[in-house]
Design an enzyme around this catalytic site. Structure first.
Site, PDB file in Angstrom:
ATOM      1  N   GLU A  24      -1.302  -1.425  -6.101  1.00 19.64           N
ATOM      2  CA  GLU A  24      -2.451  -0.748  -6.699  1.00 19.64           C
ATOM      3  C   GLU A  24      -2.026  -0.029  -7.978  1.00 19.64           C
ATOM      4  O   GLU A  24      -0.903   0.475  -8.076  1.00 19.64           O
ATOM      5  CB  GLU A  24      -3.046   0.266  -5.720  1.00 19.64           C
ATOM      6  N   ASP A  33      -3.424   1.318   7.069  1.00 12.45           N
ATOM      7  CA  ASP A  33      -2.514   1.005   5.975  1.00 12.45           C
ATOM      8  C   ASP A  33      -2.181  -0.488   5.916  1.00 12.45           C
ATOM      9  O   ASP A  33      -2.100  -1.065   4.828  1.00 12.45           O
ATOM     10  CB  ASP A  33      -1.230   1.823   6.127  1.00 12.45           C
ATOM     11  N   ASP A  41       0.861  -1.182   0.000  1.00  5.26           N
ATOM     12  CA  ASP A  41       0.000   0.000   0.000  1.00  5.26           C
ATOM     13  C   ASP A  41       0.894   1.227   0.000  1.00  5.26           C
ATOM     14  O   ASP A  41       1.591   1.498   0.981  1.00  5.26           O
ATOM     15  CB  ASP A  41      -0.924  -0.004   1.222  1.00  5.26           C
TER      16      ASP A  41
END
Length: 383
Positions: free
Chosen positions: A276, A356, A192
């Protein structure tokens, strides 16, 4: 796989003058070719082919008094400058017709001698070589000393000589490298990316954000103030411009080195990496633009991609709209809303999450599901 190996060059004053002449000749050929095609289009004439353009702006131009000095440099760099123009036109046409994916590509523009970056490219036809003494021999320029930080894995197919805004010279070799599979490991990780921490891993590790630009702001401010006090057009102002460029170059070098070390460590430790698919360009339009650019997420993920392909690892990118932060990694409950100031939260099932770490865990789970679907697994579990 083709990779670029960059090395620092230290040309002599005479070689710098020869390189400046080569930069100028390549830039002139590029601009002449662009002007010729624009004038032909304005007159309603057909598109000039690549061969005809080369004949006009190089072969015939050398015979004229206005462009006779083009013969003082290697013809290969002139042909490569024209090849860059032709490729720019092909990219523009492919983008305009919808064949090229991604953002819209603009038509080629003129190159300026005031650009911060100047470059010329030599291919094997130019017969450049690395001498027995470790110098780079370039036609009509000479043997340039090179600082070799590592060995070239194979014979280079081309070399690009670059002068950056800080006045540094680099040689960028294009070499063919083979795959180097690393030993198999069962470890997988989800990442992340953020601003408070540069990266939070699904195993709970948090990598601090170096904030290279923020840390150098005081030094950059002083250099910029010194530049603003210099008279325009003076030699002192030119020196101050170089000082500002060198300060920015140190920041960029430190950021690149950090990304290389972190990406190499993550690829070496894990068989599969999931990140991501962030829209960095979109985030750069927000009030966090300075911090987003300082983080260098796009550079880091690009390094992960090519290192994973070379070392036999798997890199998976999940949809940027996946609700990784609001989804409970324990029971799968989706929270209605979660402002950015909420760094930890408790799910109705009783699980307490670090925002997170929970997001990184969900990213890893989504990446595993993507790989399962790609291998023929069910899209969703049975009722």
């Amino acid at each position: 796989m083709q990779l670029r190996y960059n090395f620092r060059l230290y040309p002599t004053p005479g070689q710098r003058q020869a390189l400046a002449k080569a930069f100028g000749c390549a830039r002139t050929v590029f601009n002449d070719g662009l002007r010729t095609r624009q004038e032909a289009r304005a007159q309603g004439l057909p598109y000039i082919s690549d061969g005809e353009l080369s004949k006009r702006v190089i072969t015939e131009a050398k015979k004229t008094p206005q462009r006779s000095w083009l013969g003082e440099v290697s013809a290969v760099i002139l042909q490569q400058a024209l090849a860059d123009l032709n490729q720019a036109y092909r990219n523009f046409f492919s983008s305009a017709t919808g064949k090229r994916k991604g953002p819209q590509v603009a038509p080629p523009r003129y190159r300026s001698k005031r650009d911060n970056r100047q470059a010329i490219r030599f291919t094997r036809n130019a017969r450049f070589q690395v001498t027995a003494g470790g110098k780079l021999r370039l036609p009509k320029i000479g043997d340039i000393p090179v600082r070799w930080s590592r060995d070239l894995p194979s014979a280079p197919s081309s070399v690009t000589v670059i002068k950056d805004a800080a006045g540094r010279y680099f040689a960028s070799f294009v070499v063919e490298v083979g795959d180097e599979p690393l030993p198999q490991t069962a470890s997988e990780v989800g990442i992340d990316l953020g601003l408070t921490h540069f990266a939070v891993l699904s195993d709970g590790r948090k990598i601090d954000n170096p904030r290279f630009l923020r840390r150098a702001e005081r030094r950059l401010k002083k250099a910029q103030q010194a530049l603003s006090r210099k008279e325009k057009g003076s030699n002192n102002r030119k020196k101050a411009v170089v000082q500002v460029a060198r300060a920015h170059a140190r920041v960029a070098d430190a950021r690149r080195d950090f990304a290389h070390q972190l990406s190499t460590r993550i690829i070496g430790e894990n068989q599969a990496v999931v990140v991501e698919d962030l829209s960095v360009k979109g985030l750069a339009r927000t009030k966090l633009a300075k911090s987003v650019h300082d983080a260098g997420w796009a550079q880091f993920t690009a390094m992960l991609a090519y290192k994973a392909a070379r070392h036999g690892r798997t890199l998976t990118r999940i949809d940027r709209w996946f609700p990784s932060s609001k989804l409970c990694s324990t029971c799968g409950t989706l929270a209605e809303s979660m402002p950015l100031n909420v760094r930890s939260w408790t799910c109705p099932c009783g699980a307490v999450h670090d925002r997170d770490v929970n997001a990184a865990t969900n990213i890893l789970a989504a990446g595993r599901a993507e790989r399962l679907n790609a291998c023929g697994g069910t899209v969703r579990p049975a009722a």
